[in-house]
Design a protein around this motif. Structure first.
Motif, short mmCIF file in Angstrom:
data_model
loop_
_atom_site.label_atom_id
_atom_site.label_comp_id
_atom_site.label_asym_id
_atom_site.label_seq_id
_atom_site.Cartn_x
_atom_site.Cartn_y
_atom_site.Cartn_z
N GLY A 32 42.03 56.52 25.65
CA GLY A 32 42.74 55.57 26.08
C GLY A 32 42.56 54.60 27.13
N LYS A 33 41.42 54.59 27.25
CA LYS A 33 41.11 53.49 28.88
C LYS A 33 41.01 52.41 28.15
CE LYS A 33 36.51 55.59 29.17
NZ LYS A 33 36.56 57.09 28.77
N SER A 34 40.68 52.11 27.09
CA SER A 34 40.58 50.46 26.61
C SER A 34 42.26 49.65 27.63
CB SER A 34 40.45 50.35 25.39
OG SER A 34 41.25 50.84 24.55
N LEU A 35 43.08 50.78 27.09
CA LEU A 35 45.13 49.97 26.94
C LEU A 35 45.14 49.69 28.89
CD1 LEU A 35 47.10 49.45 25.81
CD2 LEU A 35 48.68 51.40 27.02
N ALA A 36 44.11 50.23 29.73
CA ALA A 36 43.69 49.76 30.76
C ALA A 36 43.61 48.68 31.15
CB ALA A 36 43.45 51.12 31.70
N TYR A 37 42.15 47.94 30.38
CA TYR A 37 42.09 46.58 31.00
C TYR A 37 42.47 45.79 29.72
CZ TYR A 37 38.47 48.52 27.03
OH TYR A 37 37.82 48.57 25.95
N THR A 38 43.20 46.43 28.43
CA THR A 38 43.92 45.04 27.85
C THR A 38 45.31 44.55 27.99
OG1 THR A 38 42.94 46.69 25.92
CG2 THR A 38 44.60 45.09 25.89
N VAL A 39 45.89 44.95 28.77
CA VAL A 39 47.23 45.24 28.78
C VAL A 39 47.34 43.27 30.18
CG1 VAL A 39 49.30 45.89 30.31
CG2 VAL A 39 48.50 47.17 28.68
N ARG B 121 30.93 29.67 43.14
CA ARG B 121 30.65 28.45 42.59
C ARG B 121 31.63 28.11 42.01
NH1 ARG B 121 26.87 29.85 46.14
NH2 ARG B 121 25.03 29.69 45.81
N PHE B 122 32.11 28.14 40.99
CA PHE B 122 33.19 27.58 40.54
C PHE B 122 34.89 28.73 41.10
CE2 PHE B 122 30.26 27.44 36.88
CZ PHE B 122 30.64 26.22 36.54
N ASP B 123 35.03 28.69 42.51
CA ASP B 123 36.44 28.97 42.82
C ASP B 123 36.61 30.97 42.58
OD1 ASP B 123 35.74 27.82 45.16
OD2 ASP B 123 36.63 25.68 44.31
N ALA B 124 35.70 31.13 42.17
CA ALA B 124 36.49 32.59 40.91
C ALA B 124 36.11 34.06 41.92
CB ALA B 124 36.21 32.90 39.58
N ASP B 125 37.56 34.52 41.80
CA ASP B 125 36.84 35.62 42.54
C ASP B 125 38.12 37.09 41.36
OD1 ASP B 125 36.28 38.09 43.86
OD2 ASP B 125 38.74 37.65 45.22
N PRO B 126 37.22 37.63 40.10
CA PRO B 126 37.55 37.89 38.86
C PRO B 126 38.00 39.28 40.00
CG PRO B 126 35.54 37.59 39.01
CD PRO B 126 35.55 36.95 39.88
N GLN B 127 38.38 40.50 39.26
CA GLN B 127 39.00 41.41 39.41
C GLN B 127 38.14 42.95 38.57
OE1 GLN B 127 43.64 40.90 39.42
NE2 GLN B 127 43.11 43.30 40.44
N PHE B 128 37.62 43.91 38.99
CA PHE B 128 36.59 44.77 38.07
C PHE B 128 37.56 46.10 36.96
CE2 PHE B 128 33.61 42.40 39.65
CZ PHE B 128 32.31 41.89 38.60
N VAL B 129 37.38 46.44 36.30
CA VAL B 129 37.64 47.02 35.19
C VAL B 129 36.54 47.78 35.35
CG1 VAL B 129 38.95 48.47 34.07
CG2 VAL B 129 40.15 46.63 35.62
N CYS B 130 36.33 49.40 35.88
CA CYS B 130 35.36 49.62 35.08
C CYS B 130 35.79 51.55 34.44
CB CYS B 130 34.30 50.06 36.95
SG CYS B 130 33.38 48.53 37.30
N CYS B 131 35.33 51.04 33.37
CA CYS B 131 35.26 52.50 32.84
C CYS B 131 34.19 53.46 32.57
CB CYS B 131 35.65 52.38 31.24
SG CYS B 131 37.13 51.28 31.11
N SER B 132 35.03 54.77 32.69
CA SER B 132 33.37 55.34 33.20
C SER B 132 34.06 57.20 32.17
CB SER B 132 33.27 55.90 33.74
OG SER B 132 32.10 57.25 34.40
N ALA B 133 33.00 58.07 31.48
CA ALA B 133 32.87 58.93 31.66
C ALA B 133 32.81 60.42 32.78
CB ALA B 133 32.04 59.32 30.74
N THR B 134 33.18 61.11 32.56
CA THR B 134 33.47 62.03 34.26
C THR B 134 32.39 62.19 34.89
OG1 THR B 134 35.83 63.37 33.15
CG2 THR B 134 33.92 64.24 34.66
N ILE B 135 31.85 61.78 35.99
CA ILE B 135 30.63 61.30 37.11
C ILE B 135 31.03 62.00 37.84
CG2 ILE B 135 29.51 60.38 35.17
CD1 ILE B 135 29.74 58.15 37.14
N GLY B 136 30.16 62.29 39.04
CA GLY B 136 30.61 62.75 40.33
C GLY B 136 30.99 61.54 41.41
#
Length: 771
Positions: free
Chosen positions: A78-85, A211-226
């Motif tokens: 259910g990773k998609s809910l973390a960015y959908t909300v 240039r547009f004065d935007a500073d977005p946050q990032f949500v990265c979804c990943s499989a289990t990696i080291g």
């Protein structure tokens, strides 16, 4: 499923082939309430989400707190809910916009459908609108997307690179000025050359946002990696300290029973060669039995043609059993299918109408196909991450499921068959990305200048070599320096579109078209290096179920001519290779062999293809060798290398063929690198020589297979003693006489796997690590 497993144990092909079993217990879900806007809470409840899982709630709250987030949990958690909300909350409250990046159009289409359905559930006036923007749309459809100005835009890195960033000021100002969230889905897929290119695209994105004065946050979804946080930071260009890691899975699952299955060796008379019966045939037997017993089953296999062939043969086997309805409910899935056909298969799997599918890794990613009863892995997929991603397709609610890995005959498969703990208990592999690659960076700096003028401060995006790159591009006439009231600026001075002059999935620009001479139609395109290897005169080339023979390779026109052929052999090139050490960058000691040099270096590899072999399809026996006259290629890259102390060399020569020993050790070490780093075995090359002019001693090199390197040689340098220990175990445990595909033979060796001496290889590796 338990009754089926007991039934399998009674089958004649079960005994002696199951080398390990593991029961992964299920778990009850853990939920946690979070405050949600009334309409959003209602729309989620209508879709069965009354309260998020605890890991979903943690991710949502971290985004609300202003953090970047890496969500690294298994498939179907259910990773998609973390960015959908957060995306929907921002859109509903203030019209905030979200950019979703997915590596495959199938995943983008799936997410677009899910998010659009949820947006409709909010009702009119919610301010949430969802659109996809990919190469599958025509010009009119893309214009309509821009005109509608959606709050959630779903696209892929290629379209961001080719279509969005170059037109940011002209067509997309409405989007970037309100951009608050960037979702990078399946971030583990962005590694190697592709990942390094995407990392630079995202640095260009950061410049546009500024240039547009935007500073977005990032949500990265990943499989289990080291290294999820380190990798997400490397891909996005955001500081690792700003990421919150969410890697605990609180979703509910049923128990999963794993079987590690190793096909038997050939009968007496062929023993001692290490050759095993086909994993494809063993997988097909299991597949047919499971489907016949009513279990919806998915097979992951390595190649499109394999998926097509064994789906057809599985259906035939079911018809022979009199189960025609089940036979008609079996098919193959692979990326070359039309989009509508892939979607049809996905829907039929989800709905249960399809009972069995043979698929390439195209179904590995997050496309929703529902929960399946069983997943079969037809050969180890190359990494633990991929194995568990694919296995995660099994499981329906809290019902038990079955996963079977049927090992192939090569080194990685057989190492895991003998050391199953490395599969079940080993550390996750690390993903590698290198946005500082000096073969990639100049093209992206040119593209960035075309998108918006460059300034000295852009080194914060492009790294410390940025001033040198700009100076070189200025000298070449690609950039124009200007003095402005704000200081020095550089603008793009070249013609055309620099974005369209480069691709994201390769480094080399030169490509060769493969032409079906019978129809005068281009059937495929290869990089120059791949064409020299796979499309030389006399080569046998397979494409979309057709076998061709290459009749001519014209490097003046960069065209290879192919004609359909019926042959019972395949071809394999032979080559000579040399490596020059350009600069030693780092040195370390092997604790047990202090007289051996261990170094990380910049190198130049020169390769000359000298000829090719024709080998029988059935047994791989050489039936002919022919010379080739092809140009030499060079590769500037990174390497780890180590030497053999002279005293040890004297003793090792007394044990057997020393040159065969260092050659075998090189192959074994390279073959196990994917246990630690997310890579394909063709991403790495090697060379062993009894005397190298730079060291004056016997030397073994392991180098990155792409210009400039993408971090793989560095990763090997950092864990070389572990690799040596595992390689010694791999070779020592093999029952073959003189080296085989399960230990030291490599399908990519340009010397026809000659000479090889496993005994000397084991002795060498054990001396170097003190075993």
């Amino acid at each position: 499923m338990e009754r089926t497993i007991e039934w399998l144990r009674g089958r004649p092909y079960y005994e002696g082939q199951v080398v390990a079993e593991r029961e992964v217990p299920g778990q009850e879900p853990t939920h946690r309430e979070i405050d949600l806007e009334r309409r959003l809470a209602g729309a989620l409840a209508d879709r069965g989400v009354d309260a998020p899982y605890r890991h979903q709630a943690r991710a949502v709250e971290a985004v609300r707190d202003g953090d970047d987030v890496v969500l690294a949990t298994p498939t179907a958690s259910g990773k998609s809910l973390a960015y959908t909300v957060p995306a929907f909350e921002g859109a509903m409250a203030r019209g905030a916009r979200t950019l979703y990046l997915g590596p495959q159009n199938a995943l983008i289409n799936d997410q677009a459908e899910t998010l659009s359905d949820l947006a409709r559930g909010l009702g009119f006036g919610s301010r949430v609108s969802v659109r996809r923007y990919t190469g599958q749309l025509d010009d009119g459809e893309r214009r309509e997307v821009r005109d509608r100005q959606p709050t959630v835009l779903l696209t892929n890195p290629d379209m961001l690179h080719y279509g969005v960033l170059p037109n940011a000021h002209r067509l997309w100002d409405w989007f970037f000025s309100g951009l608050e969230l960037v979702v990078v889905d399946e971030v583990h897929e962005y590694r190697g050359v592709f990942g390094s290119n995407v990392a630079l695209v995202l640095r260009r994105l950061a410049r546009i946002c500024e240039r547009f004065d935007a500073d977005p946050q990032f949500v990265c979804c990943s499989a289990t990696i080291g290294n999820p946080v380190e990798h997400a930071a490397g891909v996005t260009g955001r500081p690792a300290s700003g990421f919150t890691l969410v890697d605990a899975d609180d979703s509910g699952t049923g128990p999963t029973h794993w079987l590690l299955w190793n096909p038997p060796e050939y009968e007496d008379g062929q023993r001692g060669t290490g050759r095993r019966r086909s994993n494809h045939v063993q997988t097909m037997r299991l597949f047919v039995d499971l489907v016949a017993r009513g279990h919806q089953t998915l097979v992951f296999t390595s190649a499109r043609q394999t998926a097509e062939r064994y789906a057809r043969e599985s259906a035939e086997a079911l018809r022979e059993r009199g189960q025609r309805d089940l036979a008609d409910a079996v098919t193959a899935y692979q990326a070359a299918l039309r989009t509508d056909r892939r979607e049809e298969i996905e829907d039929a799997l989800h709905g249960g109408d399809l009972r069995g599918v043979w698929s390439t890794n195209a179904l590995e990613l997050g496309v929703d196909v529902g929960g399946l009863d069983a997943v079969l892995l037809d050969g180890y997929p190359g990494t633990r991450m991929a194995a568990f991603q694919q296995a995660g397709r099994a499981g329906r609610g809290d019902d038990p499921s079955l996963v079977v890995l049927v090992a192939g005959e090569d080194q990685l498969d057989q190492y895991l068959a003998r050391n199953p703990g490395a599969l079940f208990d080993g550390a996750p592999e690390r993903a590698m990305v290198d946005p500082a690659n000096d073969h990639l960076l100049p093209d992206h700096v040119r593209a960035a200048a075309r998108e918006n003028w460059l300034a000295p401060g852009d080194d914060r995006h492009f790294g410390p070599t940025f001033p040198d790159v700009v100076a070189d591009l200025d000298d070449a006439g690609d950039l124009e320096r200007r003095e402005t009231d704000q200081g020095v600026r550089w603008t793009y001075a070249g013609g055309g579109s620099p974005q369209h002059e480069m691709g994201l999935r390769t480094i080399t620009d030169r490509e060769v078209n493969l032409l079906d001479a019978r129809r005068n139609e281009v059937v495929a395109t290869l990089s120059l290096e791949d064409a020299l290897r796979d499309a030389h005169p006399g080569a046998v080339y397979h494409h979309q179920g057709t076998t061709y023979e290459v009749t001519d390779l014209d490097l003046h026109r960069d065209v290879a001519e192919l004609r359909p052929a019926r042959v019972d052999y395949y071809t394999k090139v032979l080559h000579d290779k040399t490596i020059e050490v350009d600069e030693d960058r780092e040195e370390d000691d092997l604790e047990a062999a202090p007289n051996a040099a261990l170094r990380f270096a910049d190198v130049t590899m020169r390769k000359q293809i000298t000829g090719f072999e024709r080998r029988t399809t059935a047994g791989g026996e050489v039936i002919a060798r022919e010379p080739l006259d092809l140009p030499e290629t060079t590769l500037e890259t990174e390497a780890v290398y180590w030497t053999v102390p002279p005293d040890d060399e004297v003793e090792l020569r007394s044990l057997g063929d020393f040159e065969g020993g260092i050659h075998a050790a090189e192959h074994a070490v390279i073959s196990l690198l994917p246990l630690h780093l997310l890579c394909d075995r063709r991403d790495v090359g090697g060379l062993s020589t009894p005397h190298h002019p730079h060291t004056g001693e016997s030397t073994i090199f392991v180098y990155g297979g792409h210009p400039g390197g993408v971090g793989l040689a560095r990763g090997a340098f950092d864990r070389i003693e572990t690799l040596m220990a595992e390689a010694a175990t791999l070779v020592d445990d093999c029952d073959c006489d003189d080296g085989c595909p399960a230990c030291v033979q490599s399908p990519h060796c340009g010397n026809a796997n000659e000479p090889l001496d496993p005994t000397v290889a084991v002795a060498l590796l054990e001396r170097l690590i003190g075993a």
